[in-house]
Design a protein around this motif. Structure first.
Motif, PDB file in Angstrom:
ATOM      1  N   TRP A 129       1.141  -1.073  -0.013  1.00  0.00           N
ATOM      2  CA  TRP A 129      -0.093  -0.029   0.411  1.00  0.00           C
ATOM      3  C   TRP A 129       0.721   1.347  -0.330  1.00  0.00           C
ATOM      4  CZ3 TRP A 129      -0.825   3.946   3.682  1.00  0.00           C
ATOM      5  CH2 TRP A 129      -2.145   4.274   4.486  1.00  0.00           C
ATOM      6  N   GLY A 130       2.044   1.427   0.766  1.00  0.00           N
ATOM      7  CA  GLY A 130       2.967   2.191   0.683  1.00  0.00           C
ATOM      8  C   GLY A 130       3.627   3.050  -0.322  1.00  0.00           C
ATOM      9  N   VAL A 131       3.971   1.466  -1.281  1.00  0.00           N
ATOM     10  CA  VAL A 131       4.189   1.658  -2.682  1.00  0.00           C
ATOM     11  C   VAL A 131       3.568   1.690  -3.839  1.00  0.00           C
ATOM     12  CG1 VAL A 131       5.824   0.803  -3.814  1.00  0.00           C
ATOM     13  CG2 VAL A 131       5.771   0.035  -2.189  1.00  0.00           C
ATOM     14  N   VAL A 132       2.145   1.971  -3.344  1.00  0.00           N
ATOM     15  CA  VAL A 132       1.209   2.503  -4.667  1.00  0.00           C
ATOM     16  C   VAL A 132       0.608   2.841  -4.384  1.00  0.00           C
ATOM     17  CG1 VAL A 132      -1.560   1.495  -5.857  1.00  0.00           C
ATOM     18  CG2 VAL A 132       0.558  -0.169  -5.549  1.00  0.00           C
ATOM     19  N   ALA A 133       0.973   4.179  -2.861  1.00  0.00           N
ATOM     20  CA  ALA A 133      -0.298   5.374  -2.854  1.00  0.00           C
ATOM     21  C   ALA A 133       0.416   6.032  -1.994  1.00  0.00           C
ATOM     22  CB  ALA A 133      -2.015   4.867  -1.966  1.00  0.00           C
ATOM     23  N   ILE A 134       1.574   5.642  -0.734  1.00  0.00           N
ATOM     24  CA  ILE A 134       2.579   6.814   0.160  1.00  0.00           C
ATOM     25  C   ILE A 134       3.339   7.071  -0.998  1.00  0.00           C
ATOM     26  CG2 ILE A 134       3.654   7.712   2.547  1.00  0.00           C
ATOM     27  CD1 ILE A 134       0.216   6.568   2.123  1.00  0.00           C
ATOM     28  N   VAL A 135       4.189   6.462  -1.929  1.00  0.00           N
ATOM     29  CA  VAL A 135       4.869   6.971  -2.395  1.00  0.00           C
ATOM     30  C   VAL A 135       4.665   7.850  -3.377  1.00  0.00           C
ATOM     31  CG1 VAL A 135       7.064   6.342  -3.783  1.00  0.00           C
ATOM     32  CG2 VAL A 135       7.032   5.301  -1.680  1.00  0.00           C
ATOM     33  N   PRO A 136       4.334   7.422  -4.193  1.00  0.00           N
ATOM     34  CA  PRO A 136       3.756   8.737  -5.481  1.00  0.00           C
ATOM     35  C   PRO A 136       3.100   9.546  -5.210  1.00  0.00           C
ATOM     36  CG  PRO A 136       2.855   6.528  -5.689  1.00  0.00           C
ATOM     37  CD  PRO A 136       3.570   6.225  -4.380  1.00  0.00           C
ATOM     38  N   PHE A 137       2.410   9.671  -3.773  1.00  0.00           N
ATOM     39  CA  PHE A 137       1.401  10.515  -3.349  1.00  0.00           C
ATOM     40  C   PHE A 137       2.577  12.153  -2.449  1.00  0.00           C
ATOM     41  CE2 PHE A 137       0.173  12.950   1.075  1.00  0.00           C
ATOM     42  CZ  PHE A 137      -0.709  14.216  -0.031  1.00  0.00           C
TER      43      PHE A 137
END
Length: 308
Positions: A123-131
């Motif tokens: 979830w971090g790679v998919v959502a947090i990193v791009p954000f």
């Protein structure tokens, strides 16, 4: 001695031995890690290992300071986010929310505590990193180009990403414990405060939180302890750059748990490499145990005080 009494004694002895076995595991792990760390402790001083920044196993350099600093960055960010969020959520659920709301939200929070760290990492790679990469860093670098926001790392794999993931992971623990602690505050104290003309918020702020403060500290310590040990999720989003000290929340960080997970099993032919990685594990374990002991000690003290 009749048969029933004999069975009772045998069951008691077996359960006692199993309890001793479980407790001894902790000491065996500590002893095992220390024994495997001794070769490097015999050659290099603790000061060199803890304060040197150079990690180059092939040249015999095993400085852990950049990993320790990376751990502190990620955990500090996580606790800055998680502590106020968790305490305010626990206050709302304990003091303000309707019973039906509490019955719906509580299991969902417990569910968050049971999700696998790998899921949080994905979830971090998919959502947090791009954000962080596309929105948060450009905005904060433009508006606040100073410490601790200035950075030239535009990948999104940062200490902040790791901190956000850790914050989400420790929130359920802190919320659950703080909610339980607030519920131990006697109802009569609330009634007395309200009867004297205090508002609901004044009662929470000056009476309930004051009474529950040691338990809240214990909850934070236990959350901190959980944050110290988290590995996979942080490893996936924190960047893990070697031999660099993070100077910004947008710089990559390499925490100790990620070092152990990333490197153990590799390059074991290099002398002392194994001992250096296990020394990092030993340090991590000792810190986690100390935090747990302090946290549970405070909670036990509260429980005993309430039972008097």
């Amino acid at each position: 001695m009749n048969t029933r009494k004999f069975k009772d004694i045998v069951a008691q002895k077996v359960m006692f031995l199993l309890c001793i076995f479980v407790l001894s595991l902790t000491f065996l792990i500590i002893f095992g890690l220390y024994q495997r760390s001794r070769p490097i402790l015999a050659i290099k001083s603790v000061k060199d290992l803890l304060f040197s920044a150079t990690w180059h196993p092939a040249q015999g350099n095993f400085g852990l300071s950049s990993f320790i600093v990376g751990t502190l960055w990620v955990i500090s960010i996580a606790m800055i986010i998680a502590v106020p969020l968790s305490i305010l959520t626990a206050i709302y659920l304990s003091e303000y929310s309707h019973k039906r709301v509490r019955e719906i939200v509580k299991p969902m929070i417990d569910l968050l505590a049971g999700i696998s760290p790998v899921i949080y990492g994905v979830w971090g790679v998919v959502a947090i990193v791009p954000f962080v990469r596309d929105y948060l860093m450009p905005f904060m670098s433009e508006k606040m180009p100073f410490f601790p926001f200035a950075s030239d790392n535009y990948t999104g794999f940062t200490a902040l990403s790791g901190g956000i993931i850790l914050a989400v992971m420790v929130c359920p623990i802190i919320i659950s414990i703080v909610s339980e602690v607030i519920r131990t505050v006697p109802f009569e104290i609330r009634e007395a405060s309200l009867a004297l003309g205090a508002t609901k918020w004044q009662t929470v702020k000056h009476v309930i939180l004051k009474k529950a403060w040691p338990g809240i500290i214990a909850a934070i310590i236990l959350g901190l302890s959980r944050a110290f040990g988290e590995t996979i999720a942080v490893l996936m989003v924190a960047g893990c750059a070697l031999n660099t000290f993070p100077k910004s929340i947008f710089d990559p960080a390499y925490p100790l748990p990620a070092l152990i997970a990333n490197t153990y099993g590799e390059m074991m032919s290099i002398p002392l490499y194994d001992a250096a990685v296990l020394l990092a594990a030993f340090i991590l374990l000792v810190v986690s145990i100390l935090f747990n002991l302090v946290g549970w000690g405070i909670l036990l003290r509260i429980e005993r005080r309430e039972s008097i």
